[in-house]
Design a protein around this motif. Structure first.
Motif, PDB file in Angstrom:
ATOM      1  N   ILE A 183      41.249  -4.109 -69.543  1.00 60.62           N
ATOM      2  CA  ILE A 183      39.830  -4.440 -69.610  1.00 60.62           C
ATOM      3  C   ILE A 183      39.476  -5.029 -70.985  1.00 60.62           C
ATOM      4  O   ILE A 183      38.859  -6.080 -71.081  1.00 60.62           O
ATOM      5  N   TRP A 184      39.881  -4.316 -72.035  1.00 65.53           N
ATOM      6  CA  TRP A 184      39.489  -4.728 -73.374  1.00 65.53           C
ATOM      7  C   TRP A 184      40.482  -5.696 -74.014  1.00 65.53           C
ATOM      8  O   TRP A 184      40.185  -6.310 -75.027  1.00 65.53           O
ATOM      9  N   GLY A 185      41.704  -5.789 -73.439  1.00 64.91           N
ATOM     10  CA  GLY A 185      42.701  -6.711 -73.977  1.00 64.91           C
ATOM     11  C   GLY A 185      43.246  -6.312 -75.338  1.00 64.91           C
ATOM     12  O   GLY A 185      43.565  -7.168 -76.155  1.00 64.91           O
ATOM     13  N   VAL A 186      43.359  -5.016 -75.594  1.00 64.19           N
ATOM     14  CA  VAL A 186      43.911  -4.531 -76.863  1.00 64.19           C
ATOM     15  C   VAL A 186      44.994  -3.508 -76.579  1.00 64.19           C
ATOM     16  O   VAL A 186      45.049  -2.917 -75.502  1.00 64.19           O
ATOM     17  N   GLU A 187      45.861  -3.325 -77.569  1.00 62.70           N
ATOM     18  CA  GLU A 187      46.870  -2.280 -77.465  1.00 62.70           C
ATOM     19  C   GLU A 187      46.300  -1.004 -78.068  1.00 62.70           C
ATOM     20  O   GLU A 187      45.712  -1.038 -79.158  1.00 62.70           O
ATOM     21  N   PRO A 188      46.464   0.095 -77.378  1.00 57.92           N
ATOM     22  CA  PRO A 188      45.945   1.353 -77.937  1.00 57.92           C
ATOM     23  C   PRO A 188      46.722   1.751 -79.187  1.00 57.92           C
ATOM     24  O   PRO A 188      47.893   1.431 -79.324  1.00 57.92           O
ATOM     25  N   SER A 189      46.048   2.434 -80.069  1.00 59.34           N
ATOM     26  CA  SER A 189      46.648   2.890 -81.313  1.00 59.34           C
ATOM     27  C   SER A 189      47.540   4.100 -81.051  1.00 59.34           C
ATOM     28  O   SER A 189      47.250   4.936 -80.197  1.00 59.34           O
ATOM     29  N   THR A 190      48.615   4.191 -81.799  1.00 60.88           N
ATOM     30  CA  THR A 190      49.498   5.358 -81.693  1.00 60.88           C
ATOM     31  C   THR A 190      49.234   6.345 -82.828  1.00 60.88           C
ATOM     32  O   THR A 190      49.942   7.332 -82.968  1.00 60.88           O
ATOM     33  N   VAL A 191      48.216   6.076 -83.648  1.00 56.48           N
ATOM     34  CA  VAL A 191      47.873   6.959 -84.756  1.00 56.48           C
ATOM     35  C   VAL A 191      47.402   8.288 -84.192  1.00 56.48           C
ATOM     36  O   VAL A 191      46.535   8.339 -83.315  1.00 56.48           O
ATOM     37  N   LYS A 192      47.997   9.361 -84.685  1.00 57.80           N
ATOM     38  CA  LYS A 192      47.607  10.699 -84.246  1.00 57.80           C
ATOM     39  C   LYS A 192      46.548  11.250 -85.188  1.00 57.80           C
ATOM     40  O   LYS A 192      46.724  11.240 -86.417  1.00 57.80           O
ATOM     41  N   ILE A 193      45.464  11.705 -84.641  1.00 60.62           N
ATOM     42  CA  ILE A 193      44.392  12.288 -85.442  1.00 60.62           C
ATOM     43  C   ILE A 193      44.573  13.801 -85.424  1.00 60.62           C
ATOM     44  O   ILE A 193      44.701  14.402 -84.351  1.00 60.62           O
ATOM     45  N   PRO A 194      44.610  14.413 -86.605  1.00 60.80           N
ATOM     46  CA  PRO A 194      44.825  15.864 -86.637  1.00 60.80           C
ATOM     47  C   PRO A 194      43.628  16.631 -86.063  1.00 60.80           C
ATOM     48  O   PRO A 194      42.505  16.126 -86.093  1.00 60.80           O
ATOM     49  N   PRO A 195      43.880  17.819 -85.563  1.00 61.00           N
ATOM     50  CA  PRO A 195      42.774  18.649 -85.067  1.00 61.00           C
ATOM     51  C   PRO A 195      41.793  18.951 -86.202  1.00 61.00           C
ATOM     52  O   PRO A 195      42.146  18.886 -87.370  1.00 61.00           O
ATOM     53  N   PRO A 196      40.560  19.284 -85.837  1.00 62.07           N
ATOM     54  CA  PRO A 196      39.523  19.502 -86.867  1.00 62.07           C
ATOM     55  C   PRO A 196      39.828  20.628 -87.832  1.00 62.07           C
ATOM     56  O   PRO A 196      39.337  20.633 -88.957  1.00 62.07           O
ATOM     57  N   ASN A 197      40.661  21.591 -87.441  1.00 67.77           N
ATOM     58  CA  ASN A 197      40.935  22.727 -88.322  1.00 67.77           C
ATOM     59  C   ASN A 197      42.044  22.434 -89.338  1.00 67.77           C
ATOM     60  O   ASN A 197      42.344  23.272 -90.181  1.00 67.77           O
ATOM     61  N   ILE A 198      42.653  21.241 -89.267  1.00 66.44           N
ATOM     62  CA  ILE A 198      43.687  20.862 -90.216  1.00 66.44           C
ATOM     63  C   ILE A 198      43.089  19.821 -91.165  1.00 66.44           C
ATOM     64  O   ILE A 198      42.615  18.780 -90.717  1.00 66.44           O
ATOM     65  N   PRO A 199      43.142  20.102 -92.486  1.00 67.63           N
ATOM     66  CA  PRO A 199      42.551  19.152 -93.431  1.00 67.63           C
ATOM     67  C   PRO A 199      43.297  17.810 -93.421  1.00 67.63           C
ATOM     68  O   PRO A 199      44.507  17.755 -93.262  1.00 67.63           O
TER      69      PRO A 199
END
Length: 99
Positions: free
Chosen positions: A81-97
């Protein structure tokens, strides 16, 4: 029923603006297929009264349903739909600084 005051008998015009918006300015097409929806719902109501047939349909529906994954769905939207590749960057959970 809404425009006739069924839900507000003491104040029949209470929902006139809502009715006017839906009947004359339905930009989200809420009523576009409403009649077909009602007809289909009537069929569902009749089927539900027959437990054996209802159960057969439920089992078939479950058996034929595909695997659902929100990650897969978002990936497909990103690509198709958007014509982009999704990012593989992992976002840490909120409890991890974050660094």
């Amino acid at each position: 029923q809404i425009s006739g005051g069924f839900f507000s008998p003491k104040e029949p015009g209470l929902f006139k603006d809502v009715v006017n918006m839906l009947m004359n300015h339905d930009r989200f097409k809420v009523f576009a297929d409403y009649e077909a929806y009602i007809k289909c719902q009537e069929q569902v109501n009749q089927l539900y009264k027959n437990p054996k047939e209802w159960t057969k349909k439920v089992i078939k529906n479950i058996a034929c349903s595909g695997k659902f994954s929100s990650d897969r769905t978002i990936t497909e939207y990103a690509r198709e739909i958007w014509g982009v590749e999704p990012s593989t960057v992992k976002i840490p959970p909120p409890n991890i600084p974050r660094d």
